[in-house]
Design an enzyme around this catalytic site. Structure first.
Site, PDB file in Angstrom:
ATOM      1  N   LYS A  75      -4.720  -2.093  10.104  1.00 34.81           N
ATOM      2  CA  LYS A  75      -4.952  -2.289   8.679  1.00 34.81           C
ATOM      3  C   LYS A  75      -5.104  -3.754   8.277  1.00 34.81           C
ATOM      4  CE  LYS A  75      -4.015   1.998   6.965  1.00 34.81           C
ATOM      5  NZ  LYS A  75      -4.766   2.739   5.966  1.00 34.81           N
ATOM      6  N   ASP A 131       0.846  -1.190   0.000  1.00 39.00           N
ATOM      7  CA  ASP A 131       0.000   0.000   0.000  1.00 39.00           C
ATOM      8  C   ASP A 131       0.882   1.240   0.000  1.00 39.00           C
ATOM      9  OD1 ASP A 131      -2.346   1.428  -0.026  1.00 39.00           O
ATOM     10  OD2 ASP A 131      -2.628   1.369   2.143  1.00 39.00           O
ATOM     11  N   ASP A 181      -9.370   0.363   1.718  1.00 37.02           N
ATOM     12  CA  ASP A 181      -8.450  -0.161   2.731  1.00 37.02           C
ATOM     13  C   ASP A 181      -8.961   0.284   4.110  1.00 37.02           C
ATOM     14  OD1 ASP A 181      -6.285  -1.503   3.758  1.00 37.02           O
ATOM     15  OD2 ASP A 181      -4.916   0.188   3.554  1.00 37.02           O
ATOM     16  N   ARG A 197       1.226  17.192  12.926  1.00 35.59           N
ATOM     17  CA  ARG A 197       2.427  17.993  13.171  1.00 35.59           C
ATOM     18  C   ARG A 197       2.266  19.468  12.842  1.00 35.59           C
ATOM     19  NH1 ARG A 197       3.813  13.253  10.816  1.00 35.59           N
ATOM     20  NH2 ARG A 197       3.686  14.148   8.722  1.00 35.59           N
ATOM     21  N   GLU A 204      -9.309   4.236  -2.494  1.00 36.21           N
ATOM     22  CA  GLU A 204      -8.058   3.924  -3.173  1.00 36.21           C
ATOM     23  C   GLU A 204      -8.315   3.211  -4.493  1.00 36.21           C
ATOM     24  OE1 GLU A 204      -4.878   2.190  -0.966  1.00 36.21           O
ATOM     25  OE2 GLU A 204      -5.641   2.830   0.994  1.00 36.21           O
ATOM     26  N   ARG A 209      -8.410   3.968  13.085  1.00 32.71           N
ATOM     27  CA  ARG A 209      -7.515   5.093  13.327  1.00 32.71           C
ATOM     28  C   ARG A 209      -7.004   5.139  14.769  1.00 32.71           C
ATOM     29  NH1 ARG A 209      -6.038   6.279   8.225  1.00 32.71           N
ATOM     30  NH2 ARG A 209      -7.821   6.854   6.928  1.00 32.71           N
ATOM     31  N   HIS A 235      -3.777  14.032   0.641  1.00 33.89           N
ATOM     32  CA  HIS A 235      -4.024  13.150   1.789  1.00 33.89           C
ATOM     33  C   HIS A 235      -2.859  13.218   2.764  1.00 33.89           C
ATOM     34  CE1 HIS A 235      -5.135   9.735   4.230  1.00 33.89           C
ATOM     35  NE2 HIS A 235      -4.033   9.092   3.887  1.00 33.89           N
ATOM     36  N   GLN A 242      -4.346   2.549  15.191  1.00 40.92           N
ATOM     37  CA  GLN A 242      -3.159   2.972  14.453  1.00 40.92           C
ATOM     38  C   GLN A 242      -2.392   4.063  15.199  1.00 40.92           C
ATOM     39  OE1 GLN A 242      -3.974   4.068  10.404  1.00 40.92           O
ATOM     40  NE2 GLN A 242      -1.875   4.669   9.962  1.00 40.92           N
ATOM     41  N   GLU A 280     -10.096  12.634   7.272  1.00 46.12           N
ATOM     42  CA  GLU A 280     -10.002  13.959   6.672  1.00 46.12           C
ATOM     43  C   GLU A 280     -11.350  14.658   6.590  1.00 46.12           C
ATOM     44  OE1 GLU A 280      -7.202  14.128   3.111  1.00 46.12           O
ATOM     45  OE2 GLU A 280      -7.539  11.980   3.334  1.00 46.12           O
ATOM     46  N   TYR A 291       1.485   2.749  15.671  1.00 45.49           N
ATOM     47  CA  TYR A 291       2.347   3.024  14.514  1.00 45.49           C
ATOM     48  C   TYR A 291       3.714   3.586  14.914  1.00 45.49           C
ATOM     49  CZ  TYR A 291       2.125   8.162  14.349  1.00 45.49           C
ATOM     50  OH  TYR A 291       2.265   9.499  14.607  1.00 45.49           O
ATOM     51  N   THR A 315      -9.252  -5.665   3.779  1.00 43.80           N
ATOM     52  CA  THR A 315      -9.123  -4.734   2.661  1.00 43.80           C
ATOM     53  C   THR A 315     -10.029  -5.239   1.552  1.00 43.80           C
ATOM     54  OG1 THR A 315      -6.827  -4.181   3.218  1.00 43.80           O
ATOM     55  CG2 THR A 315      -7.546  -3.723   0.970  1.00 43.80           C
ATOM     56  N   GLU A 321     -10.908   4.030   3.287  1.00 40.63           N
ATOM     57  CA  GLU A 321      -9.939   4.770   2.492  1.00 40.63           C
ATOM     58  C   GLU A 321     -10.246   4.553   1.011  1.00 40.63           C
ATOM     59  OE1 GLU A 321      -6.038   5.091   5.379  1.00 40.63           O
ATOM     60  OE2 GLU A 321      -5.966   3.699   3.684  1.00 40.63           O
ATOM     61  N   THR A 376      -4.782   6.349   0.028  1.00 42.18           N
ATOM     62  CA  THR A 376      -5.967   7.201  -0.044  1.00 42.18           C
ATOM     63  C   THR A 376      -5.769   8.318  -1.072  1.00 42.18           C
ATOM     64  OG1 THR A 376      -6.395   6.775   2.289  1.00 42.18           O
ATOM     65  CG2 THR A 376      -7.532   8.649   1.293  1.00 42.18           C
TER      66      THR A 376
END
Length: 422
Positions: free
Chosen positions: A258, A131, A238, A147, A206, A242, A138, A245, A369, A249, A262, A204, A355
């Site tokens: 994930k 992926d 996918d 950030r 995709e 969240r 995105h 994750q 988003e 992550y 899928t 997502e 995405t």
């Protein structure tokens, strides 16, 4: 001026599957094993029967019968000359000017199946799945949430197509339900993580492409030869957790967030069918390193749409519209980068776009988003609101190219959210 290609099969003007498309898939009829078919209008042309006719006896098919199998892998391995020849033959026998099927009622009765009467299966045995993270908007949106806008993109993002290796065993075909996963979550008001069903369940939007002939271990595929190894494109959802994750992550990528499911669409649209919808890849800044540069590199003008239907709704609500052209990295760049270190791809491997989000709020490709991490809930036509997907929700992604008097479509990929296991 040449006469437009027309089939003796009646195809509605808004159909995704005119004779100009002819996507490949694996279908299982009411009786008999699964086999390879091609979509034409509301029907499926059974290639396992056509394969027995003299029209399919040409040099590109040295490996025997490939359409009586329950996956496309053997056909994928044959490469572009065989793919193109097959497409030419199928278009010929489906043409309004050709009598082979048009005037043979008995053969037509055996070779055509109504799509509504069959069960579609995964189009290939997917050995490996990667992926990518190739949509600028995105990546920038997600980075801004985490950030801030000044450092939204990591320093490597515009230098290479970022990706992670996914879990091929949990890829399912459109229509399969998806169960809400469980995992560790670290709520902001807790000192230690909890074990819980995901509370931030997402989709997502995709696409993904299937690999044809592979490459030997240690021998990269150059970007100039990349498209020779790409058979066609499917739609993908996918599914993502969240909150799981967010906790897991660091420092690596997605894992339980994930690997639970899928979904992909059953019909594979070939690059030949998409040829007239090529668009130039916009200039990239900074200029990529030489192994990622291709003269006349391209994207496709594929319109993409996601619809959400809750248990209370009689019809789905469109929640986002995007386009394949919103990718920053091309499929050729993705494949070339994947193999540049010597990784060997194999027929049936699946490489996904990540995405695909556009520049506007209405073109964001996931709930993360669209609701800005739950801060701005979606207001649906039923009066309901959604921060994340809830149990009983059905999410459907569709896509198509507009071709003047016809569409080249992908069908859809759909799945309904089921409660977490007890």
């Amino acid at each position: 001026m040449s006469t437009p290609l027309r089939s003796f099969i009646e195809v509605a003007p808004d159909s995704h599957f005119p004779i100009q498309n002819l996507p490949f898939g694996i279908f299982k009829p009411a009786t008999g094993p699964a086999r390879v078919g091609v979509a034409i209008g509301d029907l499926i042309l059974d290639l396992s029967i056509l394969e027995e006719l003299d029209h399919f006896r040409f040099p590109e098919f040295q490996s025997g019968r490939v359409f009586s199998q329950d996956s496309l892998n053997a056909f994928l391995a044959l490469g572009r000359p065989a793919w193109r020849k097959t497409r030419e033959v199928i278009q010929h026998v489906l043409s309004a000017e050709t009598a082979i099927l048009r005037d043979d009622a008995g053969l037509r009765g055996n070779v055509f199946h109504a799509q509504k009467d069959v069960v579609m299966q995964l189009p290939a045995r997917i050995g490996d799945y990667t992926d990518f993270y190739s949509s600028y908007h995105h990546a920038h949106n997600v980075g801004t949430m985490l950030r801030g806008p000044e450092t939204a993109l990591m320093p490597n993002w515009k230098w290479l197509p970022v990706a992670y290796h996914g879990r091929a065993s949990s890829i399912v075909v459109s229509g399969a339900d998806v169960r809400r996963p469980k995992g560790q979550i670290k709520p902001p008001d807790k000192e230690i993580p909890i074990f819980s069903p995901s509370r931030a369940f997402d989709f997502e939007l995709e696409t993904a492409f299937l690999i044809g002939p592979g490459n030997k271990l240690g021998q990269p595929i150059s970007i100039e030869r990349a498209v020779d190894h790409i058979f066609g494109i499917v739609l993908m959802n996918d599914w993502s957790a969240r909150d799981i994750q967010t906790w897991e992550y660091q420092p690596l990528g997605p894992f339980l967030a994930k690997n639970f499911c899928t979904s992909i669409s059953p019909w594979v649209v070939t690059l030949e069918a998409l040829e007239s919808f090529r668009k130039p890849l916009p200039a990239q800044d900074p200029e990529p390193l030489p192994y990622l540069r291709l003269t006349n590199d391209f994207l496709y003008d594929i319109q993409l749409e996601a619809r959400l239907q809750t248990g209370k709704m009689k019809s789905p609500h469109v929640i986002t519209r995007s386009n394949f052209q919103n990718l920053y990295w091309s499929i050729s760049q993705q494949l070339a980068h994947h193999t540049v270190g010597g990784c060997n791809l194999q027929p049936g491997d699946l490489l996904a776009s990540g995405t695909i989000s556009g520049p506007g709020e209405e073109s964001r490709g996931c709930m993360l988003e669209l609701t800005w991490r739950g801060a701005n809930p979606l207001k649906l036509s039923s009066g309901e609101e959604r921060k994340w997907l809830e149990d009983g929700d059905t999410l459907t992604i569709t896509g198509w190219c507009e071709g003047g008097d016809h569409r080249i479509g992908f069908g859809e990929v759909s799945g309904r959210v089921q409660p977490a296991s007890l």
